[in-house]
Design a protein around this motif. Structure first.
Motif, PDB file in Angstrom:
ATOM      1  N   HIS A 113       3.375   2.267  14.245  1.00 24.54           N
ATOM      2  CA  HIS A 113       2.044   2.655  14.699  1.00 24.54           C
ATOM      3  C   HIS A 113       2.027   4.182  14.783  1.00 24.54           C
ATOM      4  CE1 HIS A 113       1.997  -1.545  16.002  1.00 24.54           C
ATOM      5  NE2 HIS A 113       0.674  -1.443  15.998  1.00 24.54           N
ATOM      6  N   LYS A 138      -2.030  10.004   4.141  1.00 25.00           N
ATOM      7  CA  LYS A 138      -2.859   9.469   5.208  1.00 25.00           C
ATOM      8  C   LYS A 138      -2.962   7.957   5.082  1.00 25.00           C
ATOM      9  CE  LYS A 138      -7.209  10.152   7.493  1.00 25.00           C
ATOM     10  NZ  LYS A 138      -8.607  10.126   7.356  1.00 25.00           N
ATOM     11  N   ALA A 139      -2.864   7.264   6.191  1.00 23.87           N
ATOM     12  CA  ALA A 139      -2.975   5.806   6.194  1.00 23.87           C
ATOM     13  C   ALA A 139      -4.442   5.412   6.068  1.00 23.87           C
ATOM     14  CB  ALA A 139      -2.391   5.242   7.484  1.00 23.87           C
ATOM     15  N   GLY A 140      -4.685   4.297   5.434  1.00 22.06           N
ATOM     16  CA  GLY A 140      -6.047   3.791   5.276  1.00 22.06           C
ATOM     17  C   GLY A 140      -6.024   2.483   4.512  1.00 22.06           C
ATOM     18  N   LEU A 141      -7.209   2.006   4.158  1.00 26.68           N
ATOM     19  CA  LEU A 141      -7.318   0.771   3.382  1.00 26.68           C
ATOM     20  C   LEU A 141      -6.630   0.924   2.032  1.00 26.68           C
ATOM     21  CD1 LEU A 141     -10.986  -0.432   3.916  1.00 26.68           C
ATOM     22  CD2 LEU A 141      -8.929  -1.737   4.344  1.00 26.68           C
ATOM     23  N   GLU A 195      -6.176   0.824  -1.935  1.00 23.04           N
ATOM     24  CA  GLU A 195      -7.145   1.048  -3.006  1.00 23.04           C
ATOM     25  C   GLU A 195      -7.208  -0.183  -3.891  1.00 23.04           C
ATOM     26  OE1 GLU A 195      -6.264   4.621  -5.094  1.00 23.04           O
ATOM     27  OE2 GLU A 195      -6.317   5.843  -3.288  1.00 23.04           O
ATOM     28  N   ARG A 199       0.836  -1.203   0.000  1.00 23.85           N
ATOM     29  CA  ARG A 199       0.000   0.000   0.000  1.00 23.85           C
ATOM     30  C   ARG A 199       0.869   1.250   0.000  1.00 23.85           C
ATOM     31  NH1 ARG A 199      -2.500   1.587   5.529  1.00 23.85           N
ATOM     32  NH2 ARG A 199      -0.304   2.061   5.770  1.00 23.85           N
ATOM     33  N   ASP A 200       1.956   1.237   0.776  1.00 19.93           N
ATOM     34  CA  ASP A 200       2.844   2.398   0.891  1.00 19.93           C
ATOM     35  C   ASP A 200       3.948   2.381  -0.160  1.00 19.93           C
ATOM     36  OD1 ASP A 200       1.282   3.177   3.007  1.00 19.93           O
ATOM     37  OD2 ASP A 200       2.667   2.455   4.548  1.00 19.93           O
ATOM     38  N   SER A 215      -4.496  -1.408  13.055  1.00 23.87           N
ATOM     39  CA  SER A 215      -5.440  -1.349  11.934  1.00 23.87           C
ATOM     40  C   SER A 215      -4.784  -0.636  10.755  1.00 23.87           C
ATOM     41  CB  SER A 215      -6.702  -0.596  12.359  1.00 23.87           C
ATOM     42  OG  SER A 215      -6.394   0.761  12.615  1.00 23.87           O
ATOM     43  N   TRP A 216      -5.456  -0.720   9.587  1.00 22.41           N
ATOM     44  CA  TRP A 216      -4.957  -0.055   8.381  1.00 22.41           C
ATOM     45  C   TRP A 216      -4.779   1.443   8.600  1.00 22.41           C
ATOM     46  CZ3 TRP A 216      -2.905  -2.491   4.449  1.00 22.41           C
ATOM     47  CH2 TRP A 216      -3.290  -3.800   4.143  1.00 22.41           C
ATOM     48  N   ASP A 217      -5.639   2.049   9.415  1.00 17.47           N
ATOM     49  CA  ASP A 217      -5.603   3.496   9.640  1.00 17.47           C
ATOM     50  C   ASP A 217      -4.472   3.926  10.565  1.00 17.47           C
ATOM     51  OD1 ASP A 217      -7.863   3.701   8.067  1.00 17.47           O
ATOM     52  OD2 ASP A 217      -9.222   3.592   9.783  1.00 17.47           O
ATOM     53  N   ASN A 218      -3.865   2.987  11.277  1.00 16.98           N
ATOM     54  CA  ASN A 218      -2.860   3.354  12.270  1.00 16.98           C
ATOM     55  C   ASN A 218      -1.475   2.786  11.968  1.00 16.98           C
ATOM     56  OD1 ASN A 218      -2.240   4.747  14.736  1.00 16.98           O
ATOM     57  ND2 ASN A 218      -2.078   2.750  15.729  1.00 16.98           N
TER      58      ASN A 218
END
Length: 170
Positions: A98, A139-142, A144, A79-80, A109-112
């Motif tokens: 984290h 920003k971190a997240g799920l 795409e 993702r990154d 989690s994906w957001d953290n």
């Protein structure tokens, strides 16, 4: 020979499963699927010879729930884009950081979670990015895109025949 893997596509050509040749021939014979690729040779019976399918497509759409992105270390790195989310360097080895430290209430989690190089992770230590005077690049997240259901790395020898049916990145 009847245990070779066969890629199963939904009616809309979405890959949904991998089965064995035996099951694929049965689905084609019963009229539940059509053979799209037959790169495996022939199965000979007493009366007939049948081509062994490599890719089949179901005749009717199979409704199924959409899988969710499983949280994994490699998933975070992908993702990154294997890039430190603090300094932007593509370096090895990468670590998982984290954003909000767990002892301060941050979850797993994906957001953290983000990819971070070792120097940035050491500099941030057990602080938030604001406390460490660091900024995240994004920003971190799920992740795409769709979740890949078919893990093609186990079937490397089939990839040339399957490649046009699998989403890019498989």
């Amino acid at each position: 020979m009847l245990n070779h893997p066969v890629l199963v596509l939904n009616q809309n050509y979405e890959p949904i499963h991998i089965c064995q040749v035996r099951r694929a021939i049965l689905l084609v014979y019963q009229g539940k699927a059509e053979m799209l690729e037959d790169g495996l040779g022939m199965v000979h019976t007493v009366q007939i010879s049948v081509p062994m399918p490599s890719v089949i497509r179901l005749q009717h759409q199979v409704k199924r729930h959409r899988p969710v992105h499983k949280l994994t270390r490699i998933g975070i790195f992908q993702r990154d884009d294997f890039t430190c989310q603090y300094c932007g360097k593509r370096t090895q080895p990468l670590t998982i950081d984290h954003i909000m430290p767990r002892f301060q209430g941050g979850g797993h989690s994906w957001d953290n979670l983000v990819a971070a190089c070792m120097p940035c992770n050491r500099h941030k230590a057990g602080r938030t990015p604001e406390q460490a005077n660091m900024k995240l690049l994004k920003k971190a997240g799920l992740p795409e895109g769709r979740v890949t259901v078919i893990s093609s790395h186990r079937f490397e020898e089939r990839l040339p025949l399957w490649r046009k049916y699998l989403p890019s990145g498989c």
